[in-house]
Each structure stands twice: as C-alpha cells, then as structure tokens.
Design an enzyme around this catalytic site. Structure first.
Site, mmCIF file in Angstrom:
data_model
loop_
_atom_site.group_PDB
_atom_site.id
_atom_site.type_symbol
_atom_site.label_atom_id
_atom_site.label_comp_id
_atom_site.label_asym_id
_atom_site.label_seq_id
_atom_site.Cartn_x
_atom_site.Cartn_y
_atom_site.Cartn_z
ATOM 1 N N GLY A 122 0.843 -1.196 0.000
ATOM 2 C CA GLY A 122 0.000 0.000 0.000
ATOM 3 C C GLY A 122 0.876 1.243 0.000
ATOM 4 N N GLU A 213 27.967 -7.837 23.661
ATOM 5 C CA GLU A 213 27.091 -6.687 23.910
ATOM 6 C C GLU A 213 27.945 -5.435 24.102
ATOM 7 O OE1 GLU A 213 23.627 -5.854 24.266
ATOM 8 O OE2 GLU A 213 24.601 -3.911 24.585
ATOM 9 N N SER A 278 21.533 -8.876 16.406
ATOM 10 C CA SER A 278 20.252 -8.431 16.984
ATOM 11 C C SER A 278 20.527 -7.175 17.800
ATOM 12 C CB SER A 278 19.654 -9.538 17.854
ATOM 13 O OG SER A 278 20.635 -10.054 18.749
ATOM 14 N N GLY A 280 18.752 -4.265 17.516
ATOM 15 C CA GLY A 280 17.607 -3.360 17.506
ATOM 16 C C GLY A 280 16.899 -3.357 16.167
ATOM 17 N N ARG A 281 15.830 -2.594 16.088
ATOM 18 C CA ARG A 281 15.019 -2.576 14.885
ATOM 19 C C ARG A 281 14.734 -1.131 14.476
ATOM 20 N NH1 ARG A 281 13.006 -7.343 13.454
ATOM 21 N NH2 ARG A 281 11.160 -6.466 12.465
ATOM 22 N N ALA A 329 4.421 -6.492 20.501
ATOM 23 C CA ALA A 329 3.204 -6.808 19.755
ATOM 24 C C ALA A 329 1.954 -6.338 20.503
ATOM 25 C CB ALA A 329 3.145 -8.311 19.500
ATOM 26 N N HIS A 453 -3.238 -22.833 46.292
ATOM 27 C CA HIS A 453 -2.057 -23.529 46.811
ATOM 28 C C HIS A 453 -2.071 -24.970 46.315
ATOM 29 C CE1 HIS A 453 1.162 -24.802 49.443
ATOM 30 N NE2 HIS A 453 0.427 -25.860 49.748
HETATM 31 C C1 FAD Z 1 12.512 -12.492 16.891
HETATM 32 C C2 FAD Z 1 11.482 -11.567 17.470
HETATM 33 C C3 FAD Z 1 10.769 -11.972 18.571
HETATM 34 C C4 FAD Z 1 9.813 -11.147 19.112
HETATM 35 N N1 FAD Z 1 9.127 -11.564 20.203
HETATM 36 C C5 FAD Z 1 8.193 -10.774 20.757
HETATM 37 C C6 FAD Z 1 7.437 -11.217 21.867
HETATM 38 O O1 FAD Z 1 7.623 -12.321 22.362
HETATM 39 N N2 FAD Z 1 6.499 -10.386 22.357
HETATM 40 C C7 FAD Z 1 6.259 -9.127 21.831
HETATM 41 O O2 FAD Z 1 5.390 -8.417 22.332
HETATM 42 N N3 FAD Z 1 6.951 -8.689 20.764
HETATM 43 C C8 FAD Z 1 7.899 -9.476 20.220
HETATM 44 N N4 FAD Z 1 8.577 -9.046 19.112
HETATM 45 C C9 FAD Z 1 8.259 -7.707 18.562
HETATM 46 C C10 FAD Z 1 6.971 -7.749 17.705
HETATM 47 O O3 FAD Z 1 7.124 -8.706 16.693
HETATM 48 C C11 FAD Z 1 6.664 -6.392 17.138
HETATM 49 O O4 FAD Z 1 6.618 -5.435 18.178
HETATM 50 C C12 FAD Z 1 5.316 -6.394 16.411
HETATM 51 O O5 FAD Z 1 5.302 -7.326 15.369
HETATM 52 C C13 FAD Z 1 4.975 -5.008 15.863
HETATM 53 O O6 FAD Z 1 3.749 -5.062 15.228
HETATM 54 P P1 FAD Z 1 3.373 -4.050 14.051
HETATM 55 O O7 FAD Z 1 1.985 -4.385 13.658
HETATM 56 O O8 FAD Z 1 3.670 -2.661 14.463
HETATM 57 O O9 FAD Z 1 4.404 -4.367 12.876
HETATM 58 P P2 FAD Z 1 4.814 -5.698 12.102
HETATM 59 O O10 FAD Z 1 4.505 -6.908 12.889
HETATM 60 O O11 FAD Z 1 6.209 -5.494 11.663
HETATM 61 O O12 FAD Z 1 3.841 -5.752 10.852
HETATM 62 C C14 FAD Z 1 3.910 -4.818 9.820
HETATM 63 C C15 FAD Z 1 3.303 -5.428 8.574
HETATM 64 O O13 FAD Z 1 3.122 -4.411 7.602
HETATM 65 C C16 FAD Z 1 3.540 -4.908 6.333
HETATM 66 N N5 FAD Z 1 3.888 -3.735 5.515
HETATM 67 C C17 FAD Z 1 4.893 -2.848 5.706
HETATM 68 N N6 FAD Z 1 4.831 -1.873 4.785
HETATM 69 C C18 FAD Z 1 3.769 -2.152 3.995
HETATM 70 C C19 FAD Z 1 3.176 -1.506 2.881
HETATM 71 N N7 FAD Z 1 3.625 -0.348 2.399
HETATM 72 N N8 FAD Z 1 2.091 -2.081 2.311
HETATM 73 C C20 FAD Z 1 1.595 -3.257 2.804
HETATM 74 N N9 FAD Z 1 2.109 -3.904 3.856
HETATM 75 C C21 FAD Z 1 3.182 -3.347 4.452
HETATM 76 C C22 FAD Z 1 4.705 -5.811 6.671
HETATM 77 O O14 FAD Z 1 4.956 -6.711 5.612
HETATM 78 C C23 FAD Z 1 4.172 -6.495 7.918
HETATM 79 O O15 FAD Z 1 3.381 -7.611 7.582
HETATM 80 C C24 FAD Z 1 9.544 -9.865 18.529
HETATM 81 C C25 FAD Z 1 10.245 -9.469 17.395
HETATM 82 C C26 FAD Z 1 11.206 -10.304 16.861
HETATM 83 C C27 FAD Z 1 11.931 -9.851 15.636
#
Ligand code: FAD
Length: 474
Positions: A122, A213, A278, A280-281, A329, A453
């Site tokens: 999108g 780290e 790993s 950060g993001r 998430a 308990h």
């Molecule tokens: C290895 C790992 C483990 C994790 N474990 C945990 C956990 O245990 N608990 C927790 O709370 N969090 C965890 N997280 C973090 C969590 O995954 C993220 O915080 C969460 O997914 C963020 O959700 P979001 O909807 O903002 O983005 P995302 O999950 O990144 O989803 C974004 C979506 O948008 C789509 N997209 C992007 N741009 C476009 C576009 N222009 N058009 C159409 N689609 C698009 C992408 O393809 C994707 O599907 C983990 C992350 C990783 C990498």
C-alpha cells in the site's frame, strides 16, 4: 474507479490486523493491505510477530526446551531417555506449521468480521477533500480511497554498518529462525530480548554460544537485581556473555570472523559458523510513499504521532513499531484497538505504565511498572519485598526453583509501582501484577487476595507480604 472505505489500514501485523478487525466490528467499512508473502507467494498476514518474531521464536524456544529437559531434567524424575536425538528439520517444520495456523487464523478473522483484505504493498498517492487515495501493488492491484488511514507498517531489523544480512552466515531474526542444523559455534551481537531468546534456543540444542554486547550493563532496562540474577543463571547455563565490547571488522567467507575489543581493551578475533545480529530494529516506511501527502517522519524514520496516535495529517493515524514507544506486539495491538475506537467516536485508551515486558528465556523474565533504579533516580520513596521460588512448594514440585518475585510499592500509599519476576512462567504470572496496577492496587490488596495452593502465584502474594515485612514464609 477507486474502491471506497471508511478506514484503510496499511500493514497487517498485530497493530494493523487488530485495528482493522476492531474498526469493522464498530461498523466502519474497512480494508487492510499487507504485503507479506508465504513460501508459495500467498498472503501471510500477521507481520513480523507472526512470521519472523513472537510466534516462531516461541515455537523454537518450546522445542529446544523439551529437548533440554529430556536430556537433563527428566532423569531427576526417574524418566530414562536413551538415544536422544534432535531433528532440527522437524523442529523448523513444526514452527512453520504454527506460523501458518496463525496466518490462516487472521485471514479467517478478516472474513468473519468483513474486513476486505488486499495482498500487496500500500502506498499514499494523494489527498483531497474526501480523504486519501492509496494504491495497492502486488498480488492485488487496486486503487482505494479512505476517509481514515491507519499506518501500521512495523519495523525491520537493524544491520551493522557495512555488514548486510545474507541470512546464511550473518543472520537477522529471519535467518535465525530458519537455521537448518545446529551450528557448532554461534555468535550473537546484542544481548537484548531477541539475542538472548535466539541464543538460548541454539545453546539448548548444543551450540557453543557467545553473546557480544556493547553496553557495559547486562539488560539495562531490567530491574538491576533481576538482571544480575539473570546474568548469573544464563552464564551457568553456558551462554558466554561479554559486556562492554567494541565490535571491529566482520569478515565472511567459509565462516564469520568477528574482531572485537573487550571491556578491558584486549583485542579478540572470534570465529563463528553463524552470526546473529540483533542490535535493535528500525521503523519501516519503505514503499509507503509518505512524501506524496506530506506525512511527517522524525529524524529516525518513525511516523510522528501524538499521545492518541494521530499523525501530522488529518485522519491519518499510526500504530505499533512504526511509532514511538516499546516495540512490542501487545503495545501495537492496544494502539490499534484504541485508534479504531477513536475513529468510531469512542474513547480508546492505552496505559503505557502498565505494558508488561517479557523475555522468554529459561527462566523467563517479566516485569511491569518501574524498576528500583528508576524509582531511585526519580526520588520516589518506595518499599520493596521479594520472595524466592526456592521457597515455593509448586516450584519445588516442578523442579524449577530459580528466580524470585519482587514487588515495589509507594512508601506512603502502598500503591504497587512495579513488579519484577524471574522464574518459571513469569510471562503468565505478570498478568496478575498488570491487573493490580491497572486498578491501582496496593501491595496489601495482593497480600489479602486468596491465591491457590500450591501455585507459583503464591510467590507474588509472598512478595506483597514481604513489602510490609508480614511474610508468612510457607
Ligand atoms: C525475533 C522476534 C521476537 C519477538 N518476540 C516478541 C514477543 O515475544 N512479544 C512481543 O510483544 N513482541 C515481540 N517481538 C516484537 C513484535 O514482533 C513487534 O513489536 C510487532 O510485530 C509489531 O507489530 P506491528 O503491527 O507494528 O508491525 P509488524 O509486525 O512489523 O507488521 C507490519 C506489517 O506491515 C507490512 N507492511 C509494511 N509496509 C507495507 C506496505 N507499504 N504495504 C503493505 N504492507 C506493508 C509488513 O509486511 C508487515 O506484515 C519480537 C520481534 C522479533 C523480531
């Protein structure tokens, strides 16, 4: 002709798909666009969380924990295991099945709640008096028009400068979840949540894991006492954790060589079969075309939003990893629901003070609210109480007695300010503390509530009792 919607959500991760479903449930005509593809090129909604994050990492953590228990913990229970073998291919295939079940579940929920799903990318095209034109390109090619737009495009892994992810030797979370054989030597750069979880998986399966780290403190965001306990336990398990390192040149060939300087200034050259980075993001707005409508991003690339997730343009909202705040998430989901409710004229609400954090290592680490070091820095007078799982009957029966529950409460009002857990199923135990803090409970409230308990939750009650030195000490 453009297809018209009240709400268009760009991104189908936990922020986006939850926002779309809630908006549709509130009677708004809603579209969700997501570009993630499964290995057959089909739609795989759920974002990072479902495809390469929360869900697959927990699947691998579970499989590797079973393996470790079978190899080490079963004998104590009188269970003899001979010829124990790990089939990594089967473990990864199971993880893929779990992911697919979640992708399918989201597609089912879209259908059930009448969310129109578009598989593709999108992008903003233009704005006019009626709203925003959004193009979809990919499997679906459409032009959509939305009165409200919710940007939920998530985040991508951050690479080290000049060391791109090849997902063969230098792995992001994506490659780390798809390793097809146990590496002999695994390097991990970054001792954050993802590094520790992934390092634990492969350590349990037999890899020699070194975590490097840059920061001098281990798990700096975690309560210091809990972080110290975690460092002790992880080291005992065999994770080699080096803090305060400076990463130098990284070379790839047959394997990966990492040059680094340790905290004392000594230079090292470490060789690994695979390296997980790993560190950060970063927010993801690739292909979104925010410039077309003048959507404001900050200097780090996050979509600028206010406390209600309103972006810089009328009727444009943004949620989840692409905006400020913890990259979790459940934070993304809470924001998604709140925004859908605000669009529908309701009063959506997210309480950032009660967002729980979890690290799914063994033992698990979970917390909510303030750490002791934060309270000290803020000059807040507090009382602390803790209780070790070693003294909890259920933990003894489980054979899982590492860790503790620690509670911090206001010295004057007794309101709970933070709860920190390291121990078995801390991820589940923390929910009681979140509810308590959401209702602004005191430590005495928890102490006076009947807990089953024997249960691990008795340790939370005991920690509450300890806050006022009233511990029963079963
Ligand atoms: C290895 C790992 C483990 C994790 N474990 C945990 C956990 O245990 N608990 C927790 O709370 N969090 C965890 N997280 C973090 C969590 O995954 C993220 O915080 C969460 O997914 C963020 O959700 P979001 O909807 O903002 O983005 P995302 O999950 O990144 O989803 C974004 C979506 O948008 C789509 N997209 C992007 N741009 C476009 C576009 N222009 N058009 C159409 N689609 C698009 C992408 O393809 C994707 O599907 C983990 C992350 C990783 C990498």
């Amino acid at each position: 002709m453009a297809k018209n919607f009240d709400v268009i959500v760009i991104g189908g991760g936990p922020g986006g798909y939850v926002a779309a479903i809630r908006a549709a449930q509130l009677g708004l005509s809603t579209a969700c666009i997501d570009e993630w593809k499964n290995d057959k090129g089909g739609p795989a909604p759920g974002g990072t969380c479902t495809n390469v994050g929360c869900i697959p990492s927990k699947a691998l953590l579970q499989s590797s924990e079973h393996y470790e228990h079978a190899g080490h913990a079963f004998a104590e229970h009188g269970i003899e295991v001979k010829g124990l073998k790990m089939n990594v291919g089967q473990m990864v295939a199971r993880k893929d099945t779990v992911v697919k079940q979640n992708n399918d579940g989201i597609l089912y929920l879209f259908k059930k709640n009448k969310v129109t799903f578009f598989h593709g990318r999108g992008a903003f095209v233009k704005a006019d008096a009626d709203g925003y034109e959004i193009s979809v390109t990919g499997a679906a090619n459409e032009t959509l028009k939305g009165k409200h737009i919710i940007v939920a495009t998530g985040s991508n892994p951050r690479a080290l400068p000049n060391v791109p992810f090849d997902e063969k030797l230098v792995l992001s979370n994506t490659g780390a979840l798809d390793i097809d054989a146990v590496p002999k030597k695994l390097g991990v750069i970054g001792a954050g949540v993802i590094g520790l979880e992934m390092g634990s998986v492969w350590r349990r399966l037999g890899a020699e894991v070194t975590i490097l780290e840059a920061l001098p403190a281990f798990l700096g965001a975690v309560d210091e006492q809990i972080a110290k306990e975690a460092h002790k336990l992880f080291t005992k398990q065999g994770l080699a954790i080096e803090l305060g390192v400076k990463i130098g040149e990284i070379k790839t060939g047959k394997d990966v060589t990492v040059n680094y300087t340790d905290a004392t200034g000594k230079e090292h050259k470490a060789q690994f079969d695979k390296l997980i980075v790993s560190i950060g993001r970063v927010p993801n707005t690739i292909g979104l075309n925010p410039e077309a409508v003048g959507l404001k991003l900050d200097e780090r690339g996050f979509v600028v939003v206010d406390g209600d997730c309103k972006a810089s343009l009328p009727n444009v909202w943004a949620v989840g990893d692409v905006v400020r705040g913890p990259m979790l998430a459940h934070k993304a989901e809470e924001e998604g629901v709140a925004v859908a409710e605000r669009i529908a004229g309701q009063h959506g609400h997210v309480n950032f003070n009660t967002i729980p954090w979890v690290i799914y290592t063994s033992p698990e680490i979970a917390w909510v609210g303030k750490t002791e070091q934060q309270l000290k820095a803020e000059g807040v007078a507090y009382k602390a109480g803790s209780f070790p799982f070693l003294a909890n009957g259920r933990a003894r029966a489980l054979g899982d007695t590492n860790g503790m529950v620690k509670m911090l409460a206001d010295a004057k009002t007794d309101e709970i300010l933070g709860v920190h857990i390291i121990g078995p199923v801390a991820s589940e135990l923390i929910a009681e503390a979140v509810v308590a803090m959401e209702f602004r409970a005191s430590s005495e409230d928890i102490a006076r509530i009947c807990h089953a308990h024997p249960s691990l939750s008795e340790a939370t009650k005991e920690a509450a009792l300890a806050v006022d030195k009233r511990a029963l000490n079963f």
